[in-house]
Design an enzyme around this catalytic site. Sequence first.
Site, PDB file in Angstrom:
ATOM      1  N   ARG A 207       8.641 -12.789 -29.218  1.00 33.09           N
ATOM      2  CA  ARG A 207       7.775 -12.234 -30.270  1.00 33.09           C
ATOM      3  C   ARG A 207       6.324 -12.399 -29.823  1.00 33.09           C
ATOM      4  NH1 ARG A 207       9.948 -13.471 -36.299  1.00 33.09           N
ATOM      5  NH2 ARG A 207       8.540 -11.753 -36.718  1.00 33.09           N
TER       6      ARG A 207
ATOM      7  N   ASP B  22      14.049  -4.648 -41.027  1.00 35.09           N
ATOM      8  CA  ASP B  22      14.443  -5.756 -41.900  1.00 35.09           C
ATOM      9  C   ASP B  22      15.620  -5.390 -42.805  1.00 35.09           C
ATOM     10  OD1 ASP B  22      12.488  -7.215 -40.713  1.00 35.09           O
ATOM     11  OD2 ASP B  22      11.032  -7.006 -42.320  1.00 35.09           O
TER      12      ASP B  22
ATOM     13  N   CYS C  44      11.671 -16.174 -37.557  1.00 35.06           N
ATOM     14  CA  CYS C  44      13.045 -15.881 -37.154  1.00 35.06           C
ATOM     15  C   CYS C  44      13.110 -15.585 -35.654  1.00 35.06           C
ATOM     16  CB  CYS C  44      13.579 -14.681 -37.926  1.00 35.06           C
ATOM     17  SG  CYS C  44      13.992 -15.070 -39.633  1.00 35.06           S
TER      18      CYS C  44
ATOM     19  N   ARG D 289       6.263 -17.346 -39.375  1.00 35.09           N
ATOM     20  CA  ARG D 289       5.595 -16.350 -38.531  1.00 35.09           C
ATOM     21  C   ARG D 289       4.172 -16.072 -39.039  1.00 35.09           C
ATOM     22  NH1 ARG D 289       6.098 -15.306 -33.607  1.00 35.09           N
ATOM     23  NH2 ARG D 289       5.060 -13.394 -33.022  1.00 35.09           N
TER      24      ARG D 289
ATOM     25  N   ARG E 165      14.183 -18.529 -47.176  1.00 32.79           N
ATOM     26  CA  ARG E 165      12.834 -18.236 -46.677  1.00 32.79           C
ATOM     27  C   ARG E 165      12.288 -16.969 -47.325  1.00 32.79           C
ATOM     28  NH1 ARG E 165      11.961 -18.384 -40.375  1.00 32.79           N
ATOM     29  NH2 ARG E 165      10.031 -17.667 -41.275  1.00 32.79           N
TER      30      ARG E 165
ATOM     31  N   LYS F 174       7.736 -10.477 -49.901  1.00 29.22           N
ATOM     32  CA  LYS F 174       7.469 -11.624 -49.025  1.00 29.22           C
ATOM     33  C   LYS F 174       6.352 -11.312 -48.017  1.00 29.22           C
ATOM     34  CE  LYS F 174      10.007 -12.483 -45.154  1.00 29.22           C
ATOM     35  NZ  LYS F 174       9.355 -12.880 -43.906  1.00 29.22           N
ATOM     36  N   ASN F 175       6.512 -10.206 -47.286  1.00 28.43           N
ATOM     37  CA  ASN F 175       5.589  -9.974 -46.177  1.00 28.43           C
ATOM     38  C   ASN F 175       4.197  -9.552 -46.627  1.00 28.43           C
ATOM     39  OD1 ASN F 175       7.457 -10.845 -44.370  1.00 28.43           O
ATOM     40  ND2 ASN F 175       8.204  -8.794 -43.827  1.00 28.43           N
TER      41      ASN F 175
HETATM   42  N1  EPU Z   1       4.617  -6.717 -30.699  1.00 26.95           N
HETATM   43  C1  EPU Z   1       4.012  -6.794 -29.482  1.00 26.95           C
HETATM   44  N2  EPU Z   1       2.826  -7.486 -29.417  1.00 26.95           N
HETATM   45  C2  EPU Z   1       2.263  -8.064 -30.507  1.00 26.95           C
HETATM   46  C3  EPU Z   1       2.909  -7.973 -31.738  1.00 26.95           C
HETATM   47  C4  EPU Z   1       4.109  -7.291 -31.809  1.00 26.95           C
HETATM   48  O1  EPU Z   1       4.496  -6.277 -28.484  1.00 26.95           O
HETATM   49  O2  EPU Z   1       1.187  -8.658 -30.365  1.00 26.95           O
HETATM   50  C5  EPU Z   1       5.901  -5.982 -30.793  1.00 26.95           C
HETATM   51  C6  EPU Z   1       7.041  -6.867 -31.244  1.00 26.95           C
HETATM   52  O3  EPU Z   1       7.662  -7.507 -30.152  1.00 26.95           O
HETATM   53  C7  EPU Z   1       7.969  -5.887 -31.940  1.00 26.95           C
HETATM   54  C8  EPU Z   1       6.990  -4.855 -32.518  1.00 26.95           C
HETATM   55  O4  EPU Z   1       5.765  -5.014 -31.831  1.00 26.95           O
HETATM   56  O5  EPU Z   1       8.773  -5.251 -31.000  1.00 26.95           O
HETATM   57  C9  EPU Z   1       6.734  -4.985 -33.986  1.00 26.95           C
HETATM   58  O6  EPU Z   1       6.285  -6.295 -34.310  1.00 26.95           O
HETATM   59  P1  EPU Z   1       5.328  -6.580 -35.537  1.00 26.95           P
HETATM   60  O7  EPU Z   1       4.092  -7.203 -35.022  1.00 26.95           O
HETATM   61  O8  EPU Z   1       5.212  -5.341 -36.355  1.00 26.95           O
HETATM   62  O9  EPU Z   1       6.151  -7.665 -36.337  1.00 26.95           O
HETATM   63  P2  EPU Z   1       5.607  -8.969 -37.049  1.00 26.95           P
HETATM   64  O10 EPU Z   1       4.265  -8.714 -37.635  1.00 26.95           O
HETATM   65  O11 EPU Z   1       5.774 -10.156 -36.177  1.00 26.95           O
HETATM   66  C10 EPU Z   1       6.518  -8.310 -39.387  1.00 26.95           C
HETATM   67  C11 EPU Z   1       7.422  -8.939 -40.408  1.00 26.95           C
HETATM   68  C12 EPU Z   1       8.861  -8.916 -39.918  1.00 26.95           C
HETATM   69  C13 EPU Z   1       9.272  -7.474 -39.601  1.00 26.95           C
HETATM   70  C14 EPU Z   1       8.269  -6.826 -38.632  1.00 26.95           C
HETATM   71  C15 EPU Z   1       8.543  -5.358 -38.382  1.00 26.95           C
HETATM   72  C16 EPU Z   1       5.975 -10.560 -41.431  1.00 26.95           C
HETATM   73  C17 EPU Z   1       5.624 -11.981 -41.630  1.00 26.95           C
HETATM   74  N3  EPU Z   1       6.997 -10.319 -40.624  1.00 26.95           N
HETATM   75  O12 EPU Z   1       6.653  -9.111 -38.222  1.00 26.95           O
HETATM   76  O13 EPU Z   1       9.622  -9.362 -41.026  1.00 26.95           O
HETATM   77  O14 EPU Z   1      10.552  -7.453 -38.998  1.00 26.95           O
HETATM   78  O15 EPU Z   1       6.939  -6.953 -39.158  1.00 26.95           O
HETATM   79  O16 EPU Z   1       8.503  -4.645 -39.580  1.00 26.95           O
HETATM   80  O17 EPU Z   1       5.357  -9.673 -41.991  1.00 26.95           O
HETATM   81  C18 EPU Z   1      11.468 -10.310 -42.100  1.00 26.95           C
HETATM   82  O18 EPU Z   1      10.858 -10.210 -43.167  1.00 26.95           O
HETATM   83  O19 EPU Z   1      12.693 -10.587 -42.038  1.00 26.95           O
HETATM   84  C19 EPU Z   1      10.746 -10.095 -40.845  1.00 26.95           C
HETATM   85  C20 EPU Z   1      11.172 -10.540 -39.691  1.00 26.95           C
END
Ligand code: EPU
Length: 433
Positions: free
Chosen positions: A122, A306, A117, A93, A398, A22-23
Amino acid sequence: MEKIVIDGGYALSGKVDISGMKNAAVAVIFAAVVSSGVCVIDNLPEISDVADCLAILQSVGARVRMLSRNKVEIDATDIRDMEAPLELVRKIRASYYLAGAMLGRFGKVKVGLPGGCNFGVRPIDLHVKAFEMLGATVDLSGGCIDAFAEGGLKGAHIYFDSCSVGATINAIIAAVMAEGLTVIENPAKEPHIVDVANFLSACGADIRGAGTSVIKIYGGKPLHGCEYAIIPDMIEAGTFMVAAAATKGGLYINGVIPKHLEPISSKLREMGVKVEEYDQAVMVTAGKRLSPANVKTLAYPGFPTDMHPQMAVLLCLADGPSHLNETIWNNRFRYVEELQRMGAKIRVSDRTAYFEGNTVFTPSVVKAVDLRAGAAMVLAALATEGRTVIEDIMLIERGYDDIVSKFRAVGANIRKVDFPDHATNTFFSEIKI
Ligand code: EPU
């Protein structure tokens, strides 16, 4: 309202084929915006997040054609720098990747802030930082990412002081369109980062070091179309690995990259589960006892956040106390209340869940409060004798490709049922599955 009904308590056995990740898929779909040719993307999971990404691309003028269930052709040649409808952007997201892609391609973008989610706050400050380093002015007031780079993006040195999957991918997508060299230090190293880089390289980009702690991108090269297949979903695979252990069964999990599963495999082995690795498969067999373990979620190659709720189900079943410390999302514990409805003894304090262990779950009516929490409910129900009904299953859909058929094929009594709004417990108990 559709719900999942499970009559659990049976050991699962057989073979399950894992879908595309997915991601990775959601990122590659938006990355296709920076190519000025036809991209054919294969091994897409059939999930609602992918459908939403494709709808967003269509809304900004891309030509999108499904070639088969898992294969799409995207032609972003005629895409325009217009705003995608907010109701679509807010559903997922990954819509934040449209910002990096459009900014790279047109030097400007206005896209609504993303949804996804609910794990608490976030933030997107790291995405904004990357765009600013590449020369853009970014304004977030008004609920949008409104960014503009006079004369287009320019290569830059980007240092992330904390690891973000999304910000790393957005920086890569934008930087391939920025003139000159971009160096990204302390990027995330998840397999999907490498997948996006490989996709863009297949389109003609020059990206080196994805998956390591320094990524170099020689940007500004014209990008053509390509054919590309998405890597297998390590979280879907991990969910089936836990299912084998939780139901005291054995599953041959096919079409995976065993290396990506190492953080999950090693924790399962520590708990007494047998995990055998093959070239593109793992065989997971429950052991005689399920030992307690302590888990800490970390960025890759650490234990994935995850897989947190799914692993929590196993820790409930272990024959002693365990704990699980969440370091990525502060509000990942919403599954706890649902598992408590099924009799789990879990206490949460300061981003750590403490499990008493030796749980005998009681069947119940529970909710999928988010995608992975929903998967955890399915796992708990499969391990529980009696009938469990799971509500709000669109959150599971999703991210899991045909989860019901895949579990049925390995011996689960599971069915999706369209319940009338006034459904009662008698109605639940009369359903035949
Ligand atoms: N963070 C910041 N600032 C930012 C971005 C992130 O402080 O600008 C923090 C977040 O608050 C969090 C950490 O950094 O504490 C990691 O966030 P990350 O940016 O890595 O997460 P994301 O890109 O929003 C993706 C996946 C999530 C998965 C996370 C961590 C996608 C679409 N989503 O989210 O997947 O949990 O990486 O591996 O790729 C899922 O598939 O169920 C899911 C939620």
